[in-house]
Design an enzyme around this catalytic site. Sequence first.
Site: not given
Length: 233
Positions: A10, A30, A32, A34-35
């Site tokens: 981060q 691109p 996130e 899978f957050q």
Amino acid sequence: MSGLIVCATQRSGSTLLCELLKATGVAGVPNEYFQHFKDSGIADQPRQYLAGVSDPSVLGLLPPLDPGVPETSFDFEAVRRAGTTPNGVFAAKIMWSHTPDLWVRLGERSLEDVFGPLRYVQVVRRDKVAQAVSLWTAIQTQAWRSGDSPVAEPVYSFAAIKHLTEWLAAGERGWTEWLRGRSPDVVVYEDFARDPGPTIEILAGVKAPPSPLLRQSGSRSSAWAARFASEAA
């Protein structure tokens, strides 16, 4: 062109890189994907970044954890569709702190098994204190990008910044070890932010578009970093 996986921690500058890649229109999307955590179905909550910190002056600045609703399934095909540009290139960004749940979702498969041939890009930031200050500010304000409205006025905390400095460094080391043997492209934030053009041309094969983001750090960030360095000494 192989797909792209942006491997980051981060506040490392990965958002700038990913927004520029998206703006090319040819290097995947691109984001996130899978957050969200398996046990809550919720993305990172403020207290999760400070797990292990018991200082009441830190915890008093953070809202309680929302237990959320546990994840029952994960749709990799939906991720593939969302992350792919019309030319067929897939891209995603993954934070190290999201990998434990991702590895569980993958099971015996690899990222290549799911998404095909991949090129890995590791984003690093030399100044870990500045990175931690940026993260601590964003955790409190929930203003992750320029233009976001802050929900609170951030408060300096030596304990929080120290914890986050170590946490971010551990995450970077985790990616470095995982990427060993995978020949990643390494993007150093301090160099990339100064001149993103060459990196975008290497990764996307086209000229870099104008940056869609404004710089967030300012005098407060510099003052906090200087204060932290003084107190740490």
